[in-house]
Design a protein around this motif. Structure first.
Motif, PDB file in Angstrom:
ATOM      1  N   PHE A  82      14.187  49.582 -30.061  1.00 54.04           N
ATOM      2  CA  PHE A  82      15.381  49.085 -29.367  1.00 54.04           C
ATOM      3  C   PHE A  82      15.811  47.789 -30.041  1.00 54.04           C
ATOM      4  O   PHE A  82      15.027  47.158 -30.764  1.00 54.04           O
ATOM      5  N   GLY A  83      17.050  47.412 -29.837  1.00 51.59           N
ATOM      6  CA  GLY A  83      17.557  46.153 -30.385  1.00 51.59           C
ATOM      7  C   GLY A  83      17.624  45.109 -29.287  1.00 51.59           C
ATOM      8  O   GLY A  83      17.477  45.418 -28.110  1.00 51.59           O
ATOM      9  N   VAL A  84      17.866  43.854 -29.691  1.00 46.19           N
ATOM     10  CA  VAL A  84      17.972  42.764 -28.732  1.00 46.19           C
ATOM     11  C   VAL A  84      19.224  41.954 -29.075  1.00 46.19           C
ATOM     12  O   VAL A  84      19.492  41.691 -30.244  1.00 46.19           O
ATOM     13  N   SER A  85      19.968  41.559 -28.042  1.00 48.40           N
ATOM     14  CA  SER A  85      21.153  40.723 -28.258  1.00 48.40           C
ATOM     15  C   SER A  85      20.739  39.256 -28.288  1.00 48.40           C
ATOM     16  O   SER A  85      20.209  38.722 -27.305  1.00 48.40           O
ATOM     17  N   THR A  86      20.971  38.609 -29.423  1.00 45.18           N
ATOM     18  CA  THR A  86      20.630  37.188 -29.587  1.00 45.18           C
ATOM     19  C   THR A  86      21.328  36.353 -28.511  1.00 45.18           C
ATOM     20  O   THR A  86      20.731  35.461 -27.904  1.00 45.18           O
ATOM     21  N   LYS A  87      22.589  36.669 -28.286  1.00 43.87           N
ATOM     22  CA  LYS A  87      23.407  35.951 -27.296  1.00 43.87           C
ATOM     23  C   LYS A  87      22.750  36.000 -25.912  1.00 43.87           C
ATOM     24  O   LYS A  87      22.632  34.978 -25.224  1.00 43.87           O
ATOM     25  N   GLU A  88      22.308  37.195 -25.505  1.00 46.16           N
ATOM     26  CA  GLU A  88      21.698  37.384 -24.185  1.00 46.16           C
ATOM     27  C   GLU A  88      20.378  36.624 -24.058  1.00 46.16           C
ATOM     28  O   GLU A  88      20.071  36.055 -23.007  1.00 46.16           O
ATOM     29  N   VAL A  89      19.605  36.602 -25.154  1.00 45.76           N
ATOM     30  CA  VAL A  89      18.305  35.914 -25.130  1.00 45.76           C
ATOM     31  C   VAL A  89      18.517  34.407 -24.946  1.00 45.76           C
ATOM     32  O   VAL A  89      17.867  33.771 -24.108  1.00 45.76           O
ATOM     33  N   TYR A  90      19.466  33.837 -25.698  1.00 44.78           N
ATOM     34  CA  TYR A  90      19.739  32.395 -25.563  1.00 44.78           C
ATOM     35  C   TYR A  90      20.291  32.061 -24.179  1.00 44.78           C
ATOM     36  O   TYR A  90      20.003  31.002 -23.623  1.00 44.78           O
ATOM     37  N   LYS A  91      21.084  32.982 -23.636  1.00 45.84           N
ATOM     38  CA  LYS A  91      21.676  32.792 -22.308  1.00 45.84           C
ATOM     39  C   LYS A  91      20.577  32.699 -21.248  1.00 45.84           C
ATOM     40  O   LYS A  91      20.644  31.910 -20.310  1.00 45.84           O
TER      41      LYS A  91
END
Length: 280
Positions: A170-179
């Protein structure tokens, strides 16, 4: 003109604050590895064409390589078009700067192809408009990256270290992780200065044992499999393992190629995206 666009790993990723515009202030030790995409660019009469060997990779303005070509053309008023052929080997949304390194390669190649010949610093400033990892990908090697990724200090090369990379499916959204990241909950920060001094001494054991990534807990909280992968890598004889960037890829450093090979073979039974490679 054809170039290799190398992936990166984070030996350390520290968050030290937040700007008013919402961007996090970082201190990261970045390292290039011998896993790469191949970017080939040729001139065409007009426009931007992007071709890719992976069907799931967008070939329009959603792609960072496309954005880089467009930005370069607009900045230096280039009438001529480009055809970009992208051979993807770096997994996407993996925490390995796959998109950023492709964008950096496009900027570097177009700089030469059209004889613009701007400095590395100017290319880095341009790259920052595309993403925080792009300036580093232009420089490569071993570096300390600060600010939002734009302040770079080259470090002594930490090359020829063996590592195994595992990316879960699966992939991960960098934006969501920082949020989701909460700086107030951080108790222990990476030992960045000590890591730098041990990179200078080429103290592999210390570096592999003391890697830290503050984003790891965020992604790990959502995907328990990251813990399982780390344990499996460590049980295979890694000196240390850590998640790269915002994840979900995990890598482990090995002092012995046979152990690394065994780890690779074990992990390959469970995951598709497994790589054995070296720092460069």
């Amino acid at each position: 003109m054809k170039v290799k666009a190398y992936a990166k790993i984070n030996i350390a990723l520290d968050v030290i604050g937040k700007r008013e515009d919402g961007y996090h202030l970082l201190r990261m030790i970045m390292q290039c590895i011998d896993l790469y995409d191949v970017v080939e660019i040729e001139k065409i009469s007009s426009g931007i064409q992007l071709k890719c060997n992976k069907s799931y990779v967008p070939t329009d303005e959603r792609n960072l390589a496309y954005k880089a070509a467009k930005l370069f053309k607009e900045t230096y008023k280039i009438e001529c078009g480009v055809c970009i052929n992208l051979e993807k080997n770096i997994p996407v949304s993996a925490g390995l700067a796959g998109g950023s390194t492709d964008a950096a390669a496009v900027l570097k190649v177009m700089n030469k192809l059209f004889n613009i010949n701007v400095s590395e610093n100017e290319l880095m400033e341009l790259g920052l408009k595309l993403g925080a990892d792009v300036p580093y990908c232009i420089v490569g090697g071993t570096a300390l990256c600060e600010g939002i990724g734009e302040k770079l200090t080259k470090l002594k090369p930490f090359k020829d270290k063996i590592l195994v990379l595992v990316k879960p499916p699966f992939g991960v959204s960098t934006k969501e992780v920082y949020k989701a990241f909460d700086l107030s909950k951080v108790v222990f920060h990476p030992k960045t200065e000590e890591l730098i001094s041990n990179i200078e001494k080429d103290n592999f054991q210390f570096v592999a044992n003391n890697m830290k990534n503050l984003l790891e807990n965020v992604t790990l909280g959502r995907h328990r499999v990251i813990s399982v992968i780390k344990e499996d890598i460590n049980d295979s004889g890694a000196i240390g393992s850590i998640m790269s960037g915002s994840g979900p890829t995990v890598f482990g450093f090995f002092d012995d190629m046979l152990k690394a090979q065994r780890c690779y073979e074990n992990m390959k039974k469970k995951y598709v995206d497994v790589f054995i490679t070296r720092t460069i």
